[in-house]
Design an enzyme around this catalytic site. Structure first.
Site, PDB file in Angstrom:
ATOM      1  N   HIS A  64       0.842  -1.209   0.040  1.00  0.00           N
ATOM      2  CA  HIS A  64       0.066  -0.008  -0.161  1.00  0.00           C
ATOM      3  C   HIS A  64       0.873   1.318  -0.105  1.00  0.00           C
ATOM      4  CE1 HIS A  64      -0.220   1.239   4.306  1.00  0.00           C
ATOM      5  NE2 HIS A  64       0.012  -0.214   4.698  1.00  0.00           N
ATOM      6  N   ASP A 176       5.452   2.455   6.790  1.00  0.00           N
ATOM      7  CA  ASP A 176       4.327   1.760   6.864  1.00  0.00           C
ATOM      8  C   ASP A 176       3.344   2.637   5.705  1.00  0.00           C
ATOM      9  OD1 ASP A 176       1.850   0.359   6.921  1.00  0.00           O
ATOM     10  OD2 ASP A 176       1.531   0.874   8.904  1.00  0.00           O
ATOM     11  N   GLU A 208      -5.319   1.923   2.419  1.00  0.00           N
ATOM     12  CA  GLU A 208      -5.111   0.780   3.241  1.00  0.00           C
ATOM     13  C   GLU A 208      -5.478   0.953   4.702  1.00  0.00           C
ATOM     14  OE1 GLU A 208      -3.074  -2.287   5.958  1.00  0.00           O
ATOM     15  OE2 GLU A 208      -3.000  -0.409   5.613  1.00  0.00           O
ATOM     16  N   GLU A 209      -5.037   1.979   4.929  1.00  0.00           N
ATOM     17  CA  GLU A 209      -4.953   2.560   6.583  1.00  0.00           C
ATOM     18  C   GLU A 209      -6.364   2.881   6.826  1.00  0.00           C
ATOM     19  OE1 GLU A 209      -2.520   2.203   8.521  1.00  0.00           O
ATOM     20  OE2 GLU A 209      -0.718   2.186   7.651  1.00  0.00           O
ATOM     21  N   ASP A 231       3.760  -5.901   3.848  1.00  0.00           N
ATOM     22  CA  ASP A 231       3.463  -4.862   4.665  1.00  0.00           C
ATOM     23  C   ASP A 231       4.439  -4.773   5.675  1.00  0.00           C
ATOM     24  OD1 ASP A 231       2.352  -2.484   6.137  1.00  0.00           O
ATOM     25  OD2 ASP A 231       0.023  -3.249   5.352  1.00  0.00           O
ATOM     26  N   HIS A 318       3.549   3.582  13.008  1.00  0.00           N
ATOM     27  CA  HIS A 318       2.767   4.910  13.252  1.00  0.00           C
ATOM     28  C   HIS A 318       3.393   5.845  14.001  1.00  0.00           C
ATOM     29  CE1 HIS A 318      -1.394   2.806  11.746  1.00  0.00           C
ATOM     30  NE2 HIS A 318      -0.265   2.537  11.009  1.00  0.00           N
TER      31      HIS A 318
HETATM   32 ZN   LIG Z   1       0.615  -0.961   6.483  1.00  0.00          ZN
END
Ligand SMILES: [Zn+2]
Length: 354
Positions: A64, A176, A208-209, A231, A318
């Protein structure tokens, strides 16, 4: 297979602004890179595709291209901006950060995240975790000046780029999952040097998130015989992480193969076999449910797609200080390229698990 990490492409990909719903800048960089060795196209949802090899079977690779970010929700009379989180933020991470937002004319506007300083926080406020509605972005502009540049709905990210801390460790925001989008394209590049009958389609998926939304549309469109999502996964090799509850995943010990109901057992076993043949170290991660990745929706597209998940271990997910090890990245690239090359021959008649 010889491979040396394409550092310039990685750093360029990491520096683009691309929260879920506005992945354009990052996707453009990805597509431009792909053009030199693959057939490139895109769909109306924003997913980008790069394709190489023959006609059959079809192997879909998904990484992603979106990242968590911020969206302008409300501008007050003094030009202070209240933001909505795009994706799963820990609001503690936002305090004291610089940010950059995409402007209406495609430029960049920088600001800072403001909050009351400790001097005037009440004792009970000091004890409590900050909430996203208690913070705001200060662009140093009046409301009138500000609204010429951005508006309700404008997207931003923390003002961090990628950097190699040393030969092995990369830190950045948006690892990410730009690292997944990077891995699948580099694997395709490697495969395209010496392709087989297998049609390999690398997809830079969007959104995706916020619920794996690009994986859903792109898997339907690609209709693959087999798929691999790439991922990041939570590394457990730093202080305060209970391995007994989360498992043992370390940076530098190789890409991680997930095992569990979201993973087709035949594909998992083939990946392990290819890793062994190629001398690539892998780690195993147990996930007894649908994974929070593109692999989840890909697997349950149409009448079911045999799917695997390969993850790059990542510390401090994150946050703007996500960290990965290039040895794991290179391992994932080589493993996927080798799998792509061997799958036509290894795939006998079925991926049925029993
Ligand atoms: Zn991810």
């Amino acid at each position: 297979m010889a491979y040396s990490l394409n550092r310039d492409f990685l750093l360029k990909l990491l520096s683009q602004i691309g929260p879920s719903g506005n992945e354009r800048e990052a996707s453009k960089v990805w597509q431009n890179e792909a053009k030199s060795f693959a057939k490139v196209y895109a769909d109306t949802h924003g997913n980008a595709y790069a394709e190489a090899g023959g006609d059959s079977p079809t192997l879909m690779l998904a990484g992603h291209i979106d990242e968590i970010g911020l969206m302008v929700r409300y501008v007050d009379e003094n030009g202070f901006v209240y933001v909505a989180p795009v994706g799963g933020w820990d609001p503690q991470v936002l305090v004291g950060q610089r940010v950059r937002f995409l402007t209406k004319d495609g430029g960049i506007l920088k600001g800072v995240v403001g909050r009351k300083p400790i001097h005037i926080l009440r004792p009970e406020e000091r004890e409590k975790a900050v909430k996203v509605e208690e913070i705001f972005v200060d662009f140093g502009l009046s409301k009138e000046e500000l609204l010429k540049r951005i508006d309700v709905g404008s997207y931003g990210v923390l003002d961090w780029d990628g950097e190699f801390l040393n030969e092995e460790k990369v830190v950045s925001r948006a690892l990410d999952d730009r690292i997944g989008a990077f891995v699948i394209l580099e694997a395709l590049r490697l495969y395209a040097e010496n392709p087989t009958s297998t049609r390999v389609v690398a997809v830079a998926t969007v959104q995706e998130e916020i619920g794996l939304r690009g994986a859903k549309t792109s898997a339907f469109a690609t209709d693959p015989d087999v798929a691999i999502a790439v991922d990041v996964t939570v590394a457990t090799d730093f202080p305060g992480v209970p391995k007994s509850q989360i498992g043992d995943v370390s940076l530098g010990k190789g890409p991680v193969l997930a095992v569990g109901p979201n993973i087709n057992q035949v594909v998992f076993n083939l990946l392990r076999e290819v890793a062994r043949e190629e001398g690539i170290d892998v780690q195993i991660e147990a996930i007894p449910r649908g994974t929070p990745t593109d692999a989840n929706f890909i697997q349950i597209t149409r009448s079911g797609i045999p799917t695997a998940l390969i993850s790059v271990p990542c510390r401090y997910l994150h946050s703007p200080a996500e960290m990965v090890d290039v040895r794991d990245v290179e391992g994932a690239i080589k493993l996927i390229a080798a799998f792509a090359r061997k799958i036509a021959e290894m795939y006998k008649d079925s991926f049925k698990p029993w």
